[in-house]
Design a protein around this motif. Structure first.
Motif, mmCIF file in Angstrom:
data_model
loop_
_atom_site.group_PDB
_atom_site.id
_atom_site.type_symbol
_atom_site.label_atom_id
_atom_site.label_comp_id
_atom_site.label_asym_id
_atom_site.label_seq_id
_atom_site.Cartn_x
_atom_site.Cartn_y
_atom_site.Cartn_z
ATOM 1 N N LEU B 22 0.835 -1.205 0.000
ATOM 2 C CA LEU B 22 0.000 0.000 0.000
ATOM 3 C C LEU B 22 0.873 1.260 0.000
ATOM 4 C CD1 LEU B 22 -3.129 0.310 0.112
ATOM 5 C CD2 LEU B 22 -2.887 0.726 2.553
ATOM 6 N N TRP B 23 1.887 1.247 0.842
ATOM 7 C CA TRP B 23 2.787 2.410 0.896
ATOM 8 C C TRP B 23 3.649 2.503 -0.364
ATOM 9 C CZ3 TRP B 23 2.280 6.559 3.804
ATOM 10 C CH2 TRP B 23 1.530 6.458 4.975
ATOM 11 N N GLN B 24 3.903 1.351 -0.988
ATOM 12 C CA GLN B 24 4.617 1.379 -2.266
ATOM 13 C C GLN B 24 3.755 2.042 -3.348
ATOM 14 O OE1 GLN B 24 7.838 0.760 -1.069
ATOM 15 N NE2 GLN B 24 8.033 0.015 -3.155
ATOM 16 N N LEU B 25 2.457 1.797 -3.307
ATOM 17 C CA LEU B 25 1.552 2.458 -4.253
ATOM 18 C C LEU B 25 1.577 3.971 -4.041
ATOM 19 C CD1 LEU B 25 -1.541 0.046 -4.184
ATOM 20 C CD2 LEU B 25 -0.086 0.515 -6.164
ATOM 21 N N ASP B 26 1.703 4.376 -2.788
ATOM 22 C CA ASP B 26 1.828 5.804 -2.489
ATOM 23 C C ASP B 26 3.147 6.345 -3.035
ATOM 24 O OD1 ASP B 26 3.067 7.953 -0.596
ATOM 25 O OD2 ASP B 26 0.912 8.119 -0.246
ATOM 26 N N GLU B 27 4.194 5.598 -2.818
ATOM 27 C CA GLU B 27 5.532 5.994 -3.294
ATOM 28 C C GLU B 27 5.518 6.212 -4.809
ATOM 29 O OE1 GLU B 27 8.073 6.422 -1.266
ATOM 30 O OE2 GLU B 27 9.656 6.764 -2.734
ATOM 31 N N ALA B 28 4.754 5.371 -5.497
ATOM 32 C CA ALA B 28 4.664 5.479 -6.963
ATOM 33 C C ALA B 28 3.647 6.522 -7.400
ATOM 34 C CB ALA B 28 4.280 4.119 -7.548
ATOM 35 N N ALA B 29 2.995 7.183 -6.429
ATOM 36 C CA ALA B 29 1.977 8.215 -6.695
ATOM 37 C C ALA B 29 0.718 7.646 -7.360
ATOM 38 C CB ALA B 29 2.542 9.365 -7.523
ATOM 39 N N ASP B 30 0.493 6.339 -7.223
ATOM 40 C CA ASP B 30 -0.744 5.753 -7.743
ATOM 41 C C ASP B 30 -1.923 6.097 -6.824
ATOM 42 O OD1 ASP B 30 0.433 4.567 -9.945
ATOM 43 O OD2 ASP B 30 0.968 2.749 -8.850
ATOM 44 N N ILE B 31 -1.640 6.186 -5.533
ATOM 45 C CA ILE B 31 -2.637 6.600 -4.543
ATOM 46 C C ILE B 31 -1.905 7.485 -3.539
ATOM 47 C CG2 ILE B 31 -3.997 4.464 -4.749
ATOM 48 C CD1 ILE B 31 -2.729 3.542 -2.087
ATOM 49 N N VAL B 123 -7.198 6.569 2.448
ATOM 50 C CA VAL B 123 -6.472 6.804 1.193
ATOM 51 C C VAL B 123 -7.216 7.774 0.284
ATOM 52 C CG1 VAL B 123 -5.423 4.502 1.203
ATOM 53 C CG2 VAL B 123 -7.555 4.864 -0.016
ATOM 54 N N SER B 124 -6.464 8.462 -0.554
ATOM 55 C CA SER B 124 -7.033 9.197 -1.686
ATOM 56 C C SER B 124 -6.688 8.398 -2.927
ATOM 57 C CB SER B 124 -6.441 10.601 -1.793
ATOM 58 O OG SER B 124 -6.875 11.415 -0.734
ATOM 59 N N GLU B 125 -7.705 8.098 -3.749
ATOM 60 C CA GLU B 125 -7.458 7.311 -4.956
ATOM 61 C C GLU B 125 -8.354 7.849 -6.069
ATOM 62 O OE1 GLU B 125 -8.393 3.211 -4.024
ATOM 63 O OE2 GLU B 125 -10.183 3.774 -2.912
ATOM 64 N N ASP B 126 -7.768 7.980 -7.248
ATOM 65 C CA ASP B 126 -8.543 8.445 -8.400
ATOM 66 C C ASP B 126 -9.299 7.302 -9.050
ATOM 67 O OD1 ASP B 126 -7.856 11.109 -8.123
ATOM 68 O OD2 ASP B 126 -5.983 10.859 -9.220
ATOM 69 N N TRP B 127 -8.836 6.090 -8.860
ATOM 70 C CA TRP B 127 -9.561 4.899 -9.323
ATOM 71 C C TRP B 127 -9.253 3.771 -8.344
ATOM 72 C CZ3 TRP B 127 -5.983 7.497 -12.432
ATOM 73 C CH2 TRP B 127 -4.695 6.950 -12.441
ATOM 74 N N ASN B 128 -10.190 2.789 -8.289
ATOM 75 C CA ASN B 128 -10.063 1.715 -7.302
ATOM 76 C C ASN B 128 -9.095 0.613 -7.709
ATOM 77 O OD1 ASN B 128 -12.065 3.099 -5.994
ATOM 78 N ND2 ASN B 128 -13.689 1.627 -6.428
ATOM 79 N N SER B 129 -8.783 0.550 -8.985
ATOM 80 C CA SER B 129 -8.086 -0.633 -9.497
ATOM 81 C C SER B 129 -6.676 -0.803 -8.938
ATOM 82 C CB SER B 129 -8.049 -0.591 -11.025
ATOM 83 O OG SER B 129 -7.378 0.563 -11.454
ATOM 84 N N ALA B 130 -6.003 0.284 -8.597
ATOM 85 C CA ALA B 130 -4.623 0.153 -8.111
ATOM 86 C C ALA B 130 -4.569 -0.723 -6.859
ATOM 87 C CB ALA B 130 -4.032 1.530 -7.833
#
Lengths: 139, 183
Positions: B22-31, B123-130
Motif C-alpha cells: 500500500l505504501w509502495q503504491l503511495d511511493e509510486a503516486a498511484d494513490i 487513502v485518496s485514490e482516483d480509481w479503485n483498481s490500483a
C-alpha cells in the motif's frame, strides 16, 4: 507502443521527489520520533524532545517557502499543516519546561498535532497528484 | 476520492506485506495514503491493533476508531456497535451488557473473521483498481467506504466521527513483525 502502454511504462519510471514529498517525509519522521519518545520515561524523553521544536519549525518554514508552486487546494492544506507544526513545536517546548502529568499532556498534544500536520501535508500531496495530468505522453 | 479501506488477509504476514504494498503504491503516486494500521482478530473473537503508543487514551481512541470503521464497513447498523467493541481494546470504556458485546463481535466479524488480519487505511485514490489489483494478488479482500459518506452519517446522527487521527501517518511495523516484513 500504444499510447496507453507508453503511459503505463512512463508511470513505472522512478518518481522524482519534490519539496512537498520531502516535507511530508520530514513530518512523518517527526511524528515517529515523538511517538517513540513518548514510550520512554524521564530524562530519556527530554533528550529526544530537545530537537523537536527546531525540526517542527524548520518543516513549517520549508512548507511556507514552497506554497507559491502549489494549487489552491494544496495551499490551504499546507497552510493548516504549518499551523499544526508550529503547535507541535510549542507543545514540545512546553513538555521540555514541565514535568510529570503536565509534561505527559504536552507530549500527547505534540503527537496529535504532528499527526494532523502529516495528514494535512498528505492531503496537499493528494490534491497535487489529482490535479496532475493522468497521461504524460512523450512528444 | 477519499476512502477508508479494510484489506482482509487470512495471515498476519500477508497483512504486513499488504501494508508495505500500500505504501509502495503511495511511493509510486498511484494513490495517496493518509494513515494505516494493522488489526488482528484472534480465535476467540478479540481484536488487537498493532500500536507502539502506550498512552491509554490513545489506545482507546485507536480501538474506537477502528472498531467503528469495521462496523461501518459491515453495514449501517454496525458503526456504533463496532465503536463500542473497539473501545474494549483500550480498556477505558466497557460494555455493560454481555449480549451487546456478543452482537458487536458478530457484526464486526462480517468484515474481519476470527484468525484474520486486516490493513485499515485512509487513502485518496482516483480509481479503485490500483489497490484492488495489488491486494487481490496477495490474497486480500478489499472493503471500501467513502470518507464523505461516513462524515455525512456522522452529521446526520450525533456527530460521532472517530475515524481521523488514529492511524499511523507512515508505514509502521512493530518489531515483533519485522521477520514477516520486506520480502
Amino acid at each position: 507502443m500504444s499510447k496507453t502502454a507508453e503511459a503505463h511504462s512512463l508511470a513505472r519510471e522512478p518518481r522524482v521527489k519534490d519539496a512537498l514529498d520531502h516535507a511530508r517525509a520530514a513530518a512523518q519522521e517527526l511524528h515517529g520520533a515523538l511517538s517513540d519518545a513518548a514510550a520512554k520515561r524521564g530524562g530519556a524523553i527530554k533528550a529526544d524532545l530537545e530537537s523537536v521544536p527546531t525540526k517542527a519549525r524548520a518543516i513549517a518554514e520549508s512548507i511556507g517557502s514552497s506554497l507559491g508552486a502549489q494549487n489552491a487546494a494544496a495551499k490551504q492544506s499546507l497552510a493548516e499543516a504549518a499551523t499544526y507544526l508550529q503547535a507541535t513545536a510549542a507543545h514540545a517546548t512546553e513538555a521540555l519546561k514541565s514535568s510529570g502529568r503536565a509534561a505527559e499532556t504536552s507530549i500527547q498534544r505534540a503527537i496529535t498535532d504532528a499527526r494532523t500536520s502529516v495528514q494535512k501535508i498528505s492531503e496537499a500531496v493528494a490534491a497535487k497528484r489529482s490535479a496532475a495530468p493522468t497521461l504524460q505522453l512523450k512528444k | 476520492m477519499r476512502n477508508f479501506v479494510a484489506i482482509v488477509f487470512d495471515q498476519k504476514e500477508k497483512a504486513y506485506k499488504g501494508l508495505h504494498e500500500l505504501w509502495q503504491l503511495d511511493e509510486a503516486a498511484d494513490i495517496t495514503v493518509h494513515g494505516t494500521a494493522v488489526v488482528h482478530r484472534d480465535d476467540w473473537g478479540r481484536f488487537e491493533v498493532d500500536t507502539k503508543e502506550t498512552h491509554p487514551v490513545f489506545a482507546t481512541a485507536v480501538g474506537v476508531g477502528i472498531g467503528a470503521l469495521l462496523g461501518a464497513l459491515a453495514g449501517p447498523a454496525g458503526a456504533a456497535i463496532g465503536a463500542a467493541s473497539g473501545a474494549l481494546i483500550g480498556g477505558a470504556v466497557d460494555l455493560d451488557r454481555s449480549d451487546t458485546r456478543q452482537r458487536a463481535v458478530v457484526e464486526t466479524e462480517f468484515v474481519l473473521g476470527r484468525g484474520q488480519s486486516a490493513v485499515i487505511a485512509d487513502v485518496s485514490e482516483d480509481w479503485n483498481s490500483a489497490i484492488e489489483t495489488r491486494m487481490r494478488a496477495l490474497g486480500g479482500t478489499v472493503h471500501r467506504h467513502s470518507r464523505s459518506s461516513l462524515q455525512g452519517d456522522a452529521a446526520a446522527a450525533d456527530g460521532f466521527y472517530p475515524y481521523d487521527d488514529y492511524l499511523y501517518p507512515y508505514e509502521y511495523v512493530p518489531s515483533r513483525y519485522t521477520p514477516y516484513y520486506g520480502w
